[in-house]
Motif scaffolding. Structure first.
Motif: not given
Length: 114
Positions: A10-11, A13-15, A17-18
């Motif tokens: 779930q997370y 893609p955010s990781i 991107h960061g």
């Protein structure tokens, strides 16, 4: 175990991107701060030594997070609005240039004249 994998998925893609933004910011800051630091070292040997020394001392004495906060929250008081990325870029470039200039200056001073 399945719950943890679902949470990671779930997370992720955010990781990613960061991570990409961090690497981009690092490359941009080092690409800008290093020539700026060299310029600071060269200006430090002119009659503007007091001003440049004050800048380096002031920036190195303040935490980088405070410099970023000033870039993001204080500059709009003067009509300069920055995105979070720009505020981080300018703030960390100022901090990095001050630290790198001290490294370069120390390297120059360690070389014997001749």
């Amino acid at each position: 175990m399945e719950r943890e994998l679902a949470l990671i998925a779930q997370y992720l893609p955010s990781i990613v991107h960061g991570l990409f933004m961090t690497l981009l910011l690092t490359v941009l800051i080092l690409g800008t701060a290093t020539p700026l630091a060299l310029l600071i070292v060269l200006v430090r040997s002119t009659r503007f030594e007091v001003i440049v020394t004050a800048y380096v001392t002031f920036i190195r004495a303040m935490p980088a997070l405070i410099i970023i906060y000033i870039s993001f929250y204080a500059l709009p008081q003067f009509g300069i609005r920055l995105t979070p990325f720009e505020a981080s870029y300018y703030g960390l470039t100022a901090v990095s240039a001050a630290y790198i200039s001290e490294d370069i200056r120390g390297g120059f001073n360690s070389i014997e004249r001749g």
